[in-house]
Write a protein that holds these residues in place. Sequence first.
Motif, PDB file in Angstrom:
ATOM      1  N   ASP A 255      46.475  34.569  33.763  1.00  0.00           N
ATOM      2  CA  ASP A 255      45.271  34.177  33.597  1.00  0.00           C
ATOM      3  C   ASP A 255      44.914  33.997  35.231  1.00  0.00           C
ATOM      4  OD1 ASP A 255      42.826  32.923  33.324  1.00  0.00           O
ATOM      5  OD2 ASP A 255      43.414  31.431  31.957  1.00  0.00           O
ATOM      6  N   ALA A 256      44.011  35.044  35.723  1.00  0.00           N
ATOM      7  CA  ALA A 256      43.749  35.354  36.845  1.00  0.00           C
ATOM      8  C   ALA A 256      42.761  34.485  37.840  1.00  0.00           C
ATOM      9  CB  ALA A 256      43.274  36.803  37.199  1.00  0.00           C
ATOM     10  N   CYS A 257      42.052  34.138  36.871  1.00  0.00           N
ATOM     11  CA  CYS A 257      41.148  32.894  37.449  1.00  0.00           C
ATOM     12  C   CYS A 257      40.916  31.745  36.464  1.00  0.00           C
ATOM     13  CB  CYS A 257      39.715  33.432  37.872  1.00  0.00           C
ATOM     14  SG  CYS A 257      39.702  35.173  38.486  1.00  0.00           S
ATOM     15  N   ALA A 309      43.164  35.708  43.179  1.00  0.00           N
ATOM     16  CA  ALA A 309      43.364  36.680  42.204  1.00  0.00           C
ATOM     17  C   ALA A 309      43.435  38.223  42.652  1.00  0.00           C
ATOM     18  CB  ALA A 309      42.384  36.625  41.061  1.00  0.00           C
ATOM     19  N   ARG A 310      42.766  38.123  43.927  1.00  0.00           N
ATOM     20  CA  ARG A 310      42.575  39.682  44.610  1.00  0.00           C
ATOM     21  C   ARG A 310      44.000  40.219  45.337  1.00  0.00           C
ATOM     22  NH1 ARG A 310      37.032  38.378  48.099  1.00  0.00           N
ATOM     23  NH2 ARG A 310      38.457  36.447  48.133  1.00  0.00           N
ATOM     24  N   ALA A 328      36.105  36.299  35.535  1.00  0.00           N
ATOM     25  CA  ALA A 328      35.833  36.513  36.962  1.00  0.00           C
ATOM     26  C   ALA A 328      34.679  35.572  37.767  1.00  0.00           C
ATOM     27  CB  ALA A 328      35.325  37.973  37.212  1.00  0.00           C
ATOM     28  N   PRO A 329      34.872  35.421  38.717  1.00  0.00           N
ATOM     29  CA  PRO A 329      33.955  34.619  39.437  1.00  0.00           C
ATOM     30  C   PRO A 329      32.491  35.363  39.505  1.00  0.00           C
ATOM     31  CG  PRO A 329      35.600  35.292  41.112  1.00  0.00           C
ATOM     32  CD  PRO A 329      35.987  35.787  39.761  1.00  0.00           C
ATOM     33  N   ILE A 361      39.226  42.030  42.308  1.00  0.00           N
ATOM     34  CA  ILE A 361      40.198  41.317  41.509  1.00  0.00           C
ATOM     35  C   ILE A 361      40.684  42.213  40.283  1.00  0.00           C
ATOM     36  CG2 ILE A 361      40.408  39.522  39.578  1.00  0.00           C
ATOM     37  CD1 ILE A 361      38.193  37.774  41.395  1.00  0.00           C
ATOM     38  N   LEU A 362      39.986  43.021  39.666  1.00  0.00           N
ATOM     39  CA  LEU A 362      40.299  43.802  38.388  1.00  0.00           C
ATOM     40  C   LEU A 362      41.481  44.898  39.017  1.00  0.00           C
ATOM     41  CD1 LEU A 362      37.131  44.824  36.366  1.00  0.00           C
ATOM     42  CD2 LEU A 362      39.334  43.484  35.588  1.00  0.00           C
ATOM     43  N   SER A 363      41.191  45.425  40.101  1.00  0.00           N
ATOM     44  CA  SER A 363      41.736  46.593  40.573  1.00  0.00           C
ATOM     45  C   SER A 363      43.331  45.961  41.227  1.00  0.00           C
ATOM     46  CB  SER A 363      41.167  47.232  41.915  1.00  0.00           C
ATOM     47  OG  SER A 363      39.953  47.830  41.770  1.00  0.00           O
TER      48      SER A 363
END
Length: 440
Positions: A255-257, A309-310, A328-329, A361-363
């Motif tokens: 869970d990235a963010c 998350a980046r 995402a933010p 973030i996604l990348s």
Amino acid sequence: MANDWKKMARGGALLTLEKVFHEDAYSNIALNTLLNKRQYDDRDKSLITEIVYGTVSRKITLEWYLAHFIADRDKLEPWVYDLLMLSAYQLIYLDKLPAHAVVNDAVRIAKNRGNKKGAEKLVNAVLRRLTSKTLPNIEVIKRINKRYSVKYSLPVWLVKKLIEQYGQERAEAIFESLFERNKASIRVTDASRLEEFKDNFQADYSQLSPVGLTKSSGRFASSVAFKNGDITIQDETSQLVAPTLDIQGSETILDACAAPGGKTVHMASYLTSGKITALDLYDHKLALIQENAKRLGLAARIDTRKLDARQVADAFPAESFDKILVDAPCSGIGLIRRKPDIKYNKDLQDFASLQAIQLEILSSVCQTLRKGGIMTYSTCTIFKEENQDVIKAFLASHPDFEQVALDHDKKDIVVDGCLLITPEQYQTDGFFIAQLRKKA
């Protein structure tokens, strides 16, 4: 007793609004701070809450009305103008309050608060003119964007953007809906007990979430069911995220963010032997996730970690996770009903830099997803730039990914294989959910 005005409900509202308008405080945080720090009875607490949220959400409209009764706003001390604004809100919109009580309190606050003589005379004169004259008519404003801006208290750029993306009729329905009270909504942690809690709380079934209940208002957080972890407070739209990941029980999930952890604990509730790594940038937010997990008895399934998350690709080996959530933010435009101050935040117009962060973030996180794994992307905004455009841009630069079409019983929220909910449809937050798969 010069400070007596601070003990008055309207004095408390003024203190809070000054923090919001001049110190960039968030209205919900400034309000909680005041109510926790000072002794007000329940009636005063609800009056303060009504005045603060009402004045913030109607700010542009109130400024327009006041401009007809004040010669030069810049000559007034900021607190005097704020006092006029919060009093105008009550006089125009809260018709159950006696006008004389509103005016008398404002004059008393001005008298006690002011260092210079004369503030109370001006406040008295402006408010009495306001109550004795017919209000100016907003409908006479010729330029349509300006008229909507004043009528719905939205900055012109936001009016323009919503009309551009949704057309005039739907945009106006969205504008209207932002003044409706936010429903209280909960997720029942054991779906088999949905009916039991519906009866206990005299609530309604959610129209969107199969495990959600809603009520026009309610203090769920003070209930025994909440303390026991039988229910948790979560907007209906947010409840749609975890099910899209189709969690079987043994997965390793990122869970990235994650903060404050509503979706984290929802995902964890499906796990048996699996584990979630929940990331956030701030310690106090990680503490919220842990608190949430503990109350729901899910702490053993969630590890928290302080990380941007980046930087996920640098911190975790490739193909570490079976499933990933990127909440995402974003500009948060979908939350205006709950956080009215969002709409006056000028930085939100910078969609290019928001999109850049979302793509970064996604990348980064996608590199840690195993082949065949799925990644859900969600935001609480309703603008293409942060939603469909992000998905398109990501797919264009990541040919090893494909979009997974999402579906829902309510077909009006299914757009481009994604779920897109605008606030007027079901009186919820505005929200977006899309899903991607890493090709095997």
